[in-house]
Design an enzyme around this catalytic site. Structure first.
Site, short mmCIF file in Angstrom:
data_model
loop_
_atom_site.label_atom_id
_atom_site.label_comp_id
_atom_site.label_asym_id
_atom_site.label_seq_id
_atom_site.Cartn_x
_atom_site.Cartn_y
_atom_site.Cartn_z
N GLY A 16 0.94 -1.11 -0.15
CA GLY A 16 -0.05 0.03 -0.05
C GLY A 16 0.65 1.29 -0.01
O GLY A 16 0.63 2.32 0.61
N THR A 18 2.77 4.06 -2.85
CA THR A 18 2.08 4.85 -3.93
C THR A 18 1.84 4.19 -4.96
O THR A 18 0.86 4.27 -5.71
CB THR A 18 3.34 5.71 -4.56
OG1 THR A 18 3.74 6.73 -3.25
CG2 THR A 18 2.68 7.06 -5.35
N SER A 43 1.03 -3.83 5.14
CA SER A 43 1.33 -4.14 6.67
C SER A 43 1.99 -2.64 7.18
O SER A 43 2.85 -2.00 6.81
CB SER A 43 2.74 -4.82 6.56
OG SER A 43 3.48 -4.97 7.66
N LYS A 82 5.26 22.63 -10.12
CA LYS A 82 7.02 22.46 -10.65
C LYS A 82 6.63 22.61 -12.24
O LYS A 82 6.06 22.13 -12.86
CB LYS A 82 7.13 20.64 -10.30
CG LYS A 82 8.29 20.31 -10.88
CD LYS A 82 8.85 18.89 -10.66
CE LYS A 82 9.82 18.16 -11.53
NZ LYS A 82 10.12 16.91 -11.27
N VAL A 189 2.09 -10.09 4.96
CA VAL A 189 2.26 -11.36 4.10
C VAL A 189 3.31 -12.45 4.76
O VAL A 189 4.37 -11.92 4.50
CB VAL A 189 2.17 -11.17 2.60
CG1 VAL A 189 2.38 -12.51 1.89
CG2 VAL A 189 0.98 -10.49 2.27
N GLU A 345 15.07 12.46 -12.68
CA GLU A 345 13.96 13.04 -13.65
C GLU A 345 12.66 12.55 -13.08
O GLU A 345 11.59 12.92 -14.00
CB GLU A 345 14.23 12.65 -15.09
CG GLU A 345 15.34 13.32 -15.95
CD GLU A 345 15.16 14.72 -16.03
OE1 GLU A 345 13.77 15.04 -16.02
OE2 GLU A 345 16.01 15.37 -16.63
N ILE A 349 7.02 7.32 -10.30
CA ILE A 349 5.51 7.29 -10.31
C ILE A 349 4.67 7.23 -11.53
O ILE A 349 3.92 6.38 -11.69
CB ILE A 349 4.97 8.52 -9.29
CG1 ILE A 349 5.83 8.20 -7.86
CG2 ILE A 349 3.57 8.36 -9.29
CD1 ILE A 349 5.29 9.47 -6.89
P1 FAD Z 1 6.82 1.28 -0.93
O1 FAD Z 1 6.64 2.64 -0.59
O2 FAD Z 1 7.91 0.67 -0.33
O3 FAD Z 1 5.73 0.27 -0.50
C1 FAD Z 1 5.62 -1.16 -0.12
C2 FAD Z 1 4.31 -1.63 0.53
O4 FAD Z 1 4.33 -3.05 0.51
C3 FAD Z 1 4.12 -0.94 1.73
O5 FAD Z 1 2.82 -0.69 2.21
C4 FAD Z 1 4.37 -2.20 2.47
O6 FAD Z 1 3.85 -2.13 3.98
C5 FAD Z 1 4.08 -3.22 2.08
N1 FAD Z 1 4.69 -4.40 2.22
C6 FAD Z 1 5.86 -4.87 1.90
N2 FAD Z 1 6.01 -6.15 2.40
C7 FAD Z 1 4.86 -6.55 2.85
C8 FAD Z 1 4.48 -7.83 3.46
N3 FAD Z 1 5.31 -9.10 3.71
N4 FAD Z 1 3.25 -7.68 3.87
C9 FAD Z 1 2.23 -6.82 3.54
N5 FAD Z 1 2.65 -5.80 2.96
C10 FAD Z 1 4.08 -5.72 2.68
N6 FAD Z 1 9.61 8.52 -7.51
C11 FAD Z 1 9.12 9.71 -8.20
O7 FAD Z 1 8.41 9.53 -9.09
N7 FAD Z 1 9.59 10.90 -7.69
C12 FAD Z 1 10.83 11.03 -6.94
O8 FAD Z 1 11.19 12.05 -6.65
C13 FAD Z 1 11.16 9.93 -6.34
N8 FAD Z 1 12.17 9.80 -5.32
C14 FAD Z 1 12.56 8.77 -5.02
C15 FAD Z 1 14.03 8.94 -4.03
C16 FAD Z 1 14.16 7.78 -3.73
C17 FAD Z 1 15.50 7.90 -2.38
C18 FAD Z 1 13.91 6.67 -3.89
C19 FAD Z 1 14.27 5.36 -3.11
C20 FAD Z 1 12.64 6.47 -4.57
C21 FAD Z 1 12.13 7.58 -5.13
N9 FAD Z 1 11.34 7.49 -5.70
C22 FAD Z 1 10.60 8.71 -6.77
C23 FAD Z 1 10.29 6.29 -6.15
C24 FAD Z 1 9.03 6.28 -5.40
O9 FAD Z 1 9.51 6.61 -3.88
C25 FAD Z 1 8.42 4.96 -5.42
O10 FAD Z 1 8.08 4.48 -6.96
C26 FAD Z 1 6.88 4.78 -5.08
O11 FAD Z 1 7.01 5.44 -3.58
C27 FAD Z 1 6.29 3.74 -5.10
O12 FAD Z 1 6.91 2.67 -3.93
P2 FAD Z 1 6.12 1.72 -3.78
O13 FAD Z 1 4.84 1.65 -3.59
O14 FAD Z 1 6.44 0.55 -4.79
O15 FAD Z 1 7.11 0.91 -2.58
#
Ligand code: FAD
Length: 503
Positions: A16, A18, A43, A82, A189, A345, A349
């Protein structure tokens, strides 16, 4: 006629952040829980990565396509506006350039603007390329307005994106998705159960509850709980091209006027970002641990930030690259579970939304269709490669040799696909965009120009235009941009009047 006899009836989204909530909102909006049930499991104990605050214009298109009111979204996510990215110290220390979102200049009598600008430079004209970019001029003046209000002027086509608080984006999209009937379950999970054919059958939470699904979307972040830990899809590591492998992030209180752009400043072993929101500023240092320790990175970041620091700096390791398969069997990986390209860049997202758009176009049934999956994986990889090449361009064209990191970047191997683009640009001053590419020629021109890469010649067809007329036309276009920009409110005044988030 029904398209399939074996439709998907339940999709389970694991994660959960982005990515997870964009998936829930997008699919929830399509299916409205009529034929397809959607359940998202996340989680609280693990939480989200909590960075990812700079975006590019297509995110707003996604938000609008969901029927979400833009102003409501901006207020709820403490967003600011932006126009592009200000790059500082990338070519040489003390130099800077702007990468705007929209186009630069406009076609004159059928001639590409960039070629005409090159010709004017060859004739000794001096205004820089960015004098012809509405976004660059508005950024320099610190202003914001809604471009459609300048219909009929050169500012009408300006494009903008948002800086936003990623935790608040998740909350907003959760509410939106739940209203559409998406079920959210809290829990960790612990086990992923597979059928004999290797497809995922269910996930089992720490409470013992089993959640079955026909299709699974892995949004579990870098861990890739389903796509990697269960399906072992493998990962292509692109660190040789993009050597940064860690980031340290910290938030600060706002000081002074809110710039309508992201700042990316090159540092000894990478680069720092500054992303201003309405209620605070996000800062970070993306660096390579071969040339800089965590402590050095933290010190560099803390020395560079303006405003009082909120909380402790956080170090985030990453590996640049992409899963070998981002869709495998009945599992699609999205967000950080899919791959990672540094946020230079602000593309991550966007890749979530774009992957989902492909997925919806190729929506499967319960029978795996390998032709469809292969094509899907090819397209997603092409997107990653395109962005990778564009990011590498920022590094490999540097003239800096003042640190080991920059000396590596100036001499590192680069992808052949990028070398072809650089060669073509150098000889012919042009670029040929591919199908559905994110970065159009003006983005490449902005970075080439900012990094001091010039083509050997301008296109000779530019000589067909009367130069005196051309010069007058360029100057009047540039003056119009400057003058109309001056009539617009400051970025802060605009936010205050139209979309200030409630305290
Ligand atoms: P996460 O936010 O890590 O979410 C993972 C989810 O999975 C969480 O809800 C967690 O609880 C759940 N989860 C994990 N394991 C389990 C389990 N076993 N059981 C149940 N739930 C679980 N993107 C941009 O577009 N612009 C930016 O400026 C940008 N800056 C960034 C800077 C950095 C340093 C980094 C590392 C990334 C950046 N990103 C940026 C990328 C962006 O942060 C991610 O693409 C975006 O936040 C999506 O993350 P996610 O949902 O994939 O992962």
């Amino acid at each position: 006629m029904k398209p399939t006899q074996d439709p998907i009836k339940k999709i389970v989204i694991v994660g959960g952040g982005t990515a997870g909530w964009i998936a829930a909102a997008t699919l929830g909006n399509i299916f409205k829980q009529k034929d397809v049930q959607i359940e998202l499991v996340e989680s609280d104990e693990i939480g989200i990565i909590g960075v990812g605050e700079a975006t590019i214009p297509p995110l707003l298109a996604t938000i609008r396509s969901l029927g979400i009111d833009e102003v409501e979204f901006i207020k709820a996510t403490q967003a600011s506006f932006k126009w592009g990215i200000q790059f500082e110290d990338w070519r040489i220390k003390g130099g800077s350039y702007f990468h705007p979102f929209g186009s630069i200049g406009s076609i004159i009598d059928g001639h590409d603007f960039y070629q005409l600008w090159l010709k004017s430079q060859a004739e000794g004209d001096t205004p820089p390329l960015m004098a012809h970019s509405p976004e660059a001029v508005l950024s320099e003046q610190g202003r914001f307005f809604l471009p459609f209000k300048a219909a009929g002027t050169p500012l009408a086509g300006a494009q903008y994106a948002l800086h936003l608080d990623s935790a608040l984006v998740g909350k907003f999209l959760r509410k939106f998705s739940e209203k559409l009937g998406v079920v959210r379950s809290e829990g960790k999970v612990e086990t992923v159960e597979q059928n004999a054919n290797g497809e995922i059958h269910s996930v089992v939470l720490n409470s013992g509850r089993q959640i079955q699904g026909d299709f699974f979307i892995d949004c579990s972040g870098f861990r890739g709980l389903l796509i990697e830990q269960s399906l072992n899809c493998g990962y292509d590591d692109w660190s040789a091209y993009l050597p940064c492998n860690r980031a340290v992030a910290v938030q600060t209180e706002n000081v002074g006027a809110t710039p309508p752009y992201t700042v990316s400043k090159a540092r000894d072993a990478g680069w720092t970002w500054r992303i201003p929101l309405q209620h605070r500023t996000g800062n970070g240092y993306v660096f390579c641990d071969k040339y800089c320790s965590d402590q050095q990175a933290i010190d560099t970041l803390l020395d560079s930030v303006e405003g009082k620091v909120i909380g402790e700096p956080r170090v985030i390791p990453f590996v640049t690259g992409i899963r070998k398969k981002t869709w495998h069997k009945n599992c699609l990986a999205l967000g950080l579970a899919q791959g990672f390209l540094e946020p230079l860049e602000s593309t991550a997202i966007h890749l979530v939304s774009k992957t989902l758009a492909f997925f919806v176009r190729m929506f499967p049934d319960r029978q795996t269709n390998q032709v469809q999956i292969d094509e899907f994986n090819r397209r997603v990889r092409a997107d990653y490669q395109e962005i990778r090449d564009f990011l590498v361009l920022h590094y490999c064209t540097t003239e800096r040799d003042d640190s080991e990191f920059w000396r590596y970047c100036a001499n590192m191997p680069i992808p052949e696909s990028l070398q072809q683009k650089i060669d073509f640009f150098s000889v012919a001053g042009g670029l040929i965009p591919g199908v559905e590419e994110l970065f159009q020629p003006t983005s490449w021109y902005a970075v080439f120009d900012g990094m001091g890469v010039k083509p050997q010649r301008y296109n000779p067809t530019a000589d067909a235009l009367d130069y005196v007329k051309l010069k007058t036309s360029l100057h009047s276009g540039q003056q119009a941009i400057t003058n109309i920009a001056r009539q617009q409110p400051s970025h802060d005044a605009f936010i205050q009047e139209y979309c200030r988030a409630p305290k």
